[in-house]
Design a protein around this motif. Structure first.
Motif, PDB file in Angstrom:
ATOM      1  N   MET A 130       0.843  -1.201   0.000  1.00 19.07           N
ATOM      2  CA  MET A 130       0.000   0.000   0.000  1.00 19.07           C
ATOM      3  C   MET A 130       0.873   1.244   0.000  1.00 19.07           C
ATOM      4  SD  MET A 130      -2.997   1.116  -0.107  1.00 19.07           S
ATOM      5  CE  MET A 130      -3.172   2.861  -0.334  1.00 19.07           C
ATOM      6  N   ASN A 131       1.894   1.196   0.858  1.00 22.73           N
ATOM      7  CA  ASN A 131       2.793   2.341   0.943  1.00 22.73           C
ATOM      8  C   ASN A 131       3.541   2.559  -0.365  1.00 22.73           C
ATOM      9  OD1 ASN A 131       3.207   4.346   2.660  1.00 22.73           O
ATOM     10  ND2 ASN A 131       4.726   3.320   3.950  1.00 22.73           N
ATOM     11  N   ASP A 132       3.868   1.423  -1.009  1.00 17.46           N
ATOM     12  CA  ASP A 132       4.567   1.517  -2.287  1.00 17.46           C
ATOM     13  C   ASP A 132       3.713   2.219  -3.324  1.00 17.46           C
ATOM     14  OD1 ASP A 132       6.763   0.393  -1.335  1.00 17.46           O
ATOM     15  OD2 ASP A 132       6.572  -1.560  -2.334  1.00 17.46           O
ATOM     16  N   ALA A 133       2.453   1.822  -3.354  1.00 18.00           N
ATOM     17  CA  ALA A 133       1.541   2.422  -4.329  1.00 18.00           C
ATOM     18  C   ALA A 133       1.447   3.927  -4.101  1.00 18.00           C
ATOM     19  CB  ALA A 133       0.163   1.779  -4.223  1.00 18.00           C
ATOM     20  N   LEU A 134       1.361   4.313  -2.828  1.00 22.75           N
ATOM     21  CA  LEU A 134       1.286   5.731  -2.490  1.00 22.75           C
ATOM     22  C   LEU A 134       2.546   6.454  -2.944  1.00 22.75           C
ATOM     23  CD1 LEU A 134      -0.697   7.605  -0.959  1.00 22.75           C
ATOM     24  CD2 LEU A 134       0.838   7.391   0.994  1.00 22.75           C
ATOM     25  N   ASP A 135       3.678   5.808  -2.691  1.00 18.53           N
ATOM     26  CA  ASP A 135       4.972   6.389  -3.073  1.00 18.53           C
ATOM     27  C   ASP A 135       5.032   6.621  -4.577  1.00 18.53           C
ATOM     28  OD1 ASP A 135       7.653   7.176  -2.427  1.00 18.53           O
ATOM     29  OD2 ASP A 135       8.281   5.368  -3.516  1.00 18.53           O
ATOM     30  N   VAL A 136       4.647   5.596  -5.336  1.00 18.75           N
ATOM     31  CA  VAL A 136       4.683   5.710  -6.798  1.00 18.75           C
ATOM     32  C   VAL A 136       3.739   6.813  -7.259  1.00 18.75           C
ATOM     33  CG1 VAL A 136       4.016   4.547  -8.932  1.00 18.75           C
ATOM     34  CG2 VAL A 136       5.415   3.338  -7.243  1.00 18.75           C
ATOM     35  N   ALA A 137       2.532   6.829  -6.670  1.00 20.55           N
ATOM     36  CA  ALA A 137       1.547   7.827  -7.075  1.00 20.55           C
ATOM     37  C   ALA A 137       2.075   9.232  -6.808  1.00 20.55           C
ATOM     38  CB  ALA A 137       0.237   7.603  -6.316  1.00 20.55           C
ATOM     39  N   LEU A 138       2.707   9.400  -5.640  1.00 21.54           N
ATOM     40  CA  LEU A 138       3.224  10.713  -5.268  1.00 21.54           C
ATOM     41  C   LEU A 138       4.318  11.158  -6.234  1.00 21.54           C
ATOM     42  CD1 LEU A 138       2.405  12.522  -2.923  1.00 21.54           C
ATOM     43  CD2 LEU A 138       4.509  11.836  -1.763  1.00 21.54           C
ATOM     44  N   ARG A 139       5.234  10.228  -6.543  1.00 18.01           N
ATOM     45  CA  ARG A 139       6.325  10.555  -7.471  1.00 18.01           C
ATOM     46  C   ARG A 139       5.767  10.971  -8.834  1.00 18.01           C
ATOM     47  NH1 ARG A 139      11.638   7.922  -6.375  1.00 18.01           N
ATOM     48  NH2 ARG A 139      11.585   7.383  -4.186  1.00 18.01           N
ATOM     49  N   LEU A 140       4.802  10.166  -9.318  1.00 14.94           N
ATOM     50  CA  LEU A 140       4.237  10.470 -10.628  1.00 14.94           C
ATOM     51  C   LEU A 140       3.535  11.825 -10.610  1.00 14.94           C
ATOM     52  CD1 LEU A 140       2.864   7.054 -11.885  1.00 14.94           C
ATOM     53  CD2 LEU A 140       4.951   8.263 -12.523  1.00 14.94           C
ATOM     54  N   LEU A 141       2.877  12.108  -9.495  1.00 22.90           N
ATOM     55  CA  LEU A 141       2.162  13.380  -9.380  1.00 22.90           C
ATOM     56  C   LEU A 141       3.142  14.543  -9.447  1.00 22.90           C
ATOM     57  CD1 LEU A 141      -0.856  13.962  -8.953  1.00 22.90           C
ATOM     58  CD2 LEU A 141      -0.286  14.530  -6.582  1.00 22.90           C
ATOM     59  N   VAL A 142       4.257  14.391  -8.703  1.00 25.69           N
ATOM     60  CA  VAL A 142       5.263  15.460  -8.700  1.00 25.69           C
ATOM     61  C   VAL A 142       5.847  15.644 -10.091  1.00 25.69           C
ATOM     62  CG1 VAL A 142       7.542  16.106  -7.869  1.00 25.69           C
ATOM     63  CG2 VAL A 142       5.844  15.209  -6.275  1.00 25.69           C
ATOM     64  N   VAL A 143       6.190  14.514 -10.758  1.00 27.45           N
ATOM     65  CA  VAL A 143       6.750  14.600 -12.108  1.00 27.45           C
ATOM     66  C   VAL A 143       5.759  15.275 -13.048  1.00 27.45           C
ATOM     67  CG1 VAL A 143       7.397  13.238 -14.122  1.00 27.45           C
ATOM     68  CG2 VAL A 143       8.318  12.645 -11.884  1.00 27.45           C
ATOM     69  N   PHE A 144       4.482  14.912 -12.895  1.00 27.30           N
ATOM     70  CA  PHE A 144       3.463  15.480 -13.773  1.00 27.30           C
ATOM     71  C   PHE A 144       3.323  16.985 -13.528  1.00 27.30           C
ATOM     72  CE2 PHE A 144      -0.996  15.989 -15.265  1.00 27.30           C
ATOM     73  CZ  PHE A 144      -0.756  15.608 -16.563  1.00 27.30           C
ATOM     74  N   ALA A 145       3.373  17.369 -12.251  1.00 30.09           N
ATOM     75  CA  ALA A 145       3.265  18.791 -11.925  1.00 30.09           C
ATOM     76  C   ALA A 145       4.444  19.560 -12.521  1.00 30.09           C
ATOM     77  CB  ALA A 145       3.219  18.982 -10.405  1.00 30.09           C
ATOM     78  N   VAL A 146       5.641  18.993 -12.369  1.00 29.81           N
ATOM     79  CA  VAL A 146       6.825  19.637 -12.959  1.00 29.81           C
ATOM     80  C   VAL A 146       6.670  19.747 -14.470  1.00 29.81           C
ATOM     81  CG1 VAL A 146       9.272  19.266 -13.448  1.00 29.81           C
ATOM     82  CG2 VAL A 146       8.411  18.975 -11.126  1.00 29.81           C
ATOM     83  N   PHE A 147       6.138  18.678 -15.062  1.00 27.39           N
ATOM     84  CA  PHE A 147       5.961  18.643 -16.513  1.00 27.39           C
ATOM     85  C   PHE A 147       4.991  19.722 -16.986  1.00 27.39           C
ATOM     86  CE2 PHE A 147       3.811  16.820 -20.285  1.00 27.39           C
ATOM     87  CZ  PHE A 147       4.920  16.727 -21.110  1.00 27.39           C
ATOM     88  N   LEU A 148       4.000  20.030 -16.151  1.00 28.49           N
ATOM     89  CA  LEU A 148       3.030  21.048 -16.554  1.00 28.49           C
ATOM     90  C   LEU A 148       3.533  22.461 -16.266  1.00 28.49           C
ATOM     91  CD1 LEU A 148      -0.418  19.533 -15.587  1.00 28.49           C
ATOM     92  CD2 LEU A 148       0.681  19.685 -17.798  1.00 28.49           C
ATOM     93  N   VAL A 149       4.300  22.617 -15.195  1.00 26.61           N
ATOM     94  CA  VAL A 149       4.656  23.960 -14.742  1.00 26.61           C
ATOM     95  C   VAL A 149       5.927  24.480 -15.413  1.00 26.61           C
ATOM     96  CG1 VAL A 149       5.378  25.299 -12.749  1.00 26.61           C
ATOM     97  CG2 VAL A 149       3.470  23.717 -12.552  1.00 26.61           C
ATOM     98  N   PHE A 150       6.955  23.626 -15.480  1.00 23.50           N
ATOM     99  CA  PHE A 150       8.252  24.124 -15.955  1.00 23.50           C
ATOM    100  C   PHE A 150       8.223  24.642 -17.392  1.00 23.50           C
ATOM    101  CE2 PHE A 150      11.823  22.794 -12.949  1.00 23.50           C
ATOM    102  CZ  PHE A 150      11.029  23.035 -11.864  1.00 23.50           C
ATOM    103  N   PRO A 151       7.581  23.909 -18.335  1.00 21.08           N
ATOM    104  CA  PRO A 151       7.536  24.463 -19.692  1.00 21.08           C
ATOM    105  C   PRO A 151       6.870  25.835 -19.737  1.00 21.08           C
ATOM    106  CG  PRO A 151       6.932  22.169 -19.743  1.00 21.08           C
ATOM    107  CD  PRO A 151       7.013  22.549 -18.304  1.00 21.08           C
ATOM    108  N   LEU A 152       5.830  26.017 -18.923  1.00 20.70           N
ATOM    109  CA  LEU A 152       5.164  27.322 -18.903  1.00 20.70           C
ATOM    110  C   LEU A 152       6.102  28.383 -18.342  1.00 20.70           C
ATOM    111  CD1 LEU A 152       1.523  26.512 -17.795  1.00 20.70           C
ATOM    112  CD2 LEU A 152       2.468  26.801 -20.062  1.00 20.70           C
ATOM    113  N   LEU A 153       6.843  28.008 -17.287  1.00 20.29           N
ATOM    114  CA  LEU A 153       7.803  28.954 -16.707  1.00 20.29           C
ATOM    115  C   LEU A 153       8.808  29.395 -17.764  1.00 20.29           C
ATOM    116  CD1 LEU A 153       8.810  27.691 -13.159  1.00 20.29           C
ATOM    117  CD2 LEU A 153       7.758  29.853 -13.801  1.00 20.29           C
TER     118      LEU A 153
END
Lengths: 323, 202
Positions: free
Chosen positions: A1-24
């Motif tokens: 369960m913790n692993d799934a959360l960890d993966v989800a969190l990492r993917l979320l952060v990567v996705f956020a960076v992917f959306l924000v940095f190009p705009l920056l």
């Protein structure tokens, strides 16, 4: 369960960076380019110095009609923007921004292979768009993209191979762990070749022959409208993020810095990436577009020999060190 | 060809020996420009500093207009619309003749057609039309760009005063005429042997 959360969190952060940095980077380009030309750039959107200009642009693109030309290869045409954009998201997962396993989306053993192979897929988006649009300008743009891809992929791979040789590993995390400060002068030629070839692969000025708007309208993207067009533009800026991040990781030591590398390593990575992104914008403002034959000449007569020389140098130094 | 004292082109611009110095120079130019103040005029936030004789819009001074129609006829794109009627004025003195006079009903300029040539202002024999530096009269509908006499009159008050005459220049004709009339009147009153009283007509 913790692993799934960890993966989800990492993917979320990567996705956020992917959306924000190009705009920056896009917003920085608006402002930097304007000031380099004695203008002020966007000033109204968002109230303070036009900080929300790209958000406004996005809203505008979303409202526009999504047109598919009658003669176009419909499915390929509609798929192309996704093919252009998504590889960069995948690459972003593999780029480490700090020391240790906590600061990378996913540790991939064959990091350089993965990153360069997937980045190459992004260019396929332009080829698909160029072919599927059923438009002579799009086709010309697509062919120029193909020619550019062929010419510049080689020096880029050779330069990256030099770093892999130096570190003795193809893992991005492993390369950073092996990094020493004197690699900087040692690999400087490779760094230049990698950066220039990367720029050419992203079709950024002065290597923007495939989208040369004064000759072939907008190359492979001529027929695109609305959100799909916006996705192509986003792909260009995501590509800048990836290229600058990769150059920082491979050649500039990533999270290594003169001080504070333990806790604030990610700041160093971001700083190096930002400086490189500024250089990308700076080059765009300063130099005129290169002609198609000049592009080919630069790749085959300058970059490839330089990359080969760098590999030879790396090999010699490596042997000398080990003996 | 005559021998020129100027050096030959190759000597004029010595080619730099260092490869890539031109590229560096290009980068330096853009970087330097970035650190300097931009040249942008922040128009809606800051008004532009226009020269006083800017040809922004045409103002109408109705009192001077005699409906002679010269402006409307000279206008190259026929953007001036004038309507008028004649009125009969009773004789000024008993036994005199009735006079007819033109009365202006409508004076409109279609600024969607106007090309700002200024011919109407040049031809007006009675100084009824003037250039005003006003320029903010954009409309969302092209038909609203036809401006009527009241609007043209409002713009009249934004017309700057004429430039001052050169020192020791000849007196303007209308000023000279008015002065002469006043002097003549004063002389006549003095001859009549009484000082000009207030509220009394000559």
């Amino acid at each position: 369960m913790n692993d799934a959360l960890d993966v989800a969190l990492r993917l979320l952060v990567v996705f956020a960076v992917f959306l924000v940095f190009p705009l920056l980077i896009g917003q920085t380009e608006h402002k930097v380019m304007a000031h380099m030309q004695g203008r002020v750039g966007p000033m109204y959107a968002g109230g303070f110095h036009g900080w929300a200009q790209l958000v406004a642009d996005g809203v505008k693109f979303a409202q526009k009609e999504d047109v598919v030309p009658a003669g176009a290869d419909r499915r390929i045409f509609q798929l192309a923007p996704a093919v252009a954009l998504l590889p960069y998201l995948l690459v972003l997962v593999a780029i480490p921004i700090g020391p240790g396993e906590g600061a990378v989306g996913q540790v991939i053993d064959a990091g350089i292979f993965f990153v360069l192979a997937v980045m190459g897929v992004g260019v396929l988006g332009s080829l698909m768009a160029g072919w599927a649009s059923a438009n002579k300008f799009s086709l010309l743009g697509g062919l120029r993209t193909a020619a550019q891809l062929l010419a510049y992929e080689l020096p880029m791979l050779l330069a990256a191979a030099s770093v892999a040789m130096a570190a003795g590993t193809v893992s991005l995390v492993g390369i950073l762990d092996a990094f020493e400060w004197w690699w900087l002068p040692w690999q400087i030629v490779g760094a230049l070749v990698f950066f220039v070839a990367g720029l050419a692969e992203l079709q950024r000025p002065p290597f923007d022959m495939p989208v040369a708007d004064s000759e072939i309208i907008f190359g492979a993207y001529t027929e695109y409208t609305g959100l799909r067009f916006a996705l192509f533009l986003l792909a260009e800026y995501a590509g800048i993020v990836i290229l600058c991040g990769l150059t920082a990781v491979l050649f500039l030591g990533g999270w290594h810095g003169p001080f504070g590398a333990d806790g604030l390593g990610w700041v160093w990575t971001l700083l190096k990436t930002a400086v490189l992104a500024f250089i990308v914008i700076w080059l765009r403002v300063s130099y005129p577009r290169m002609r198609e034959d000049q592009l080919q000449k630069l790749a085959w007569t300058t970059l490839v020999p330089l990359a080969l020389a760098q590999i030879a140098l790396t090999g010699v130094v490596k042997v000398v060190i080990q003996s | 060809m005559t021998a020129s004292p100027r050096p030959t082109p190759s000597a004029q611009q010595p080619r730099s020996r260092i490869p890539g110095s031109g590229l560096a120079k290009g980068l330096a130019v853009t970087l330097r420009t970035m650190t300097r103040k931009s040249h942008t005029a922040h128009y809606p936030d800051a008004q532009p500093a226009l020269p006083p004789r800017t040809r922004g819009v045409i103002g109408l001074f109705e009192e001077n207009c005699t409906v002679c129609m010269l402006c409307a006829r000279e206008c190259p794109d026929w953007c001036i619309y004038i309507d008028s009627h004649k009125e009969t004025v009773p004789p000024a003195a008993p036994g005199g003749r009735e006079r007819s006079r033109n009365v202006l009903d409508r004076f409109a300029i279609d600024f969607a057609l106007c090309m700002y040539c200024g011919i109407c202002i040049e031809v007006c024999p009675f100084d009824a039309l003037f250039w005003s530096p006003e320029f903010e009269y954009a409309e969302t509908d092209i038909r609203e760009l036809t401006h009527e006499r009241d609007k043209l009159r409002e713009w009249m008050w934004t017309v700057p005063a004429p430039p001052a005459l050169d020192p020791r220049a000849e007196e303007p004709k209308e000023v000279a005429a008015a002065r002469k009339a006043a002097e003549k009147l004063a002389a006549a009153q003095e001859q009549a042997g009484r000082p000009p009283a207030e509220g009394e007509d000559a």
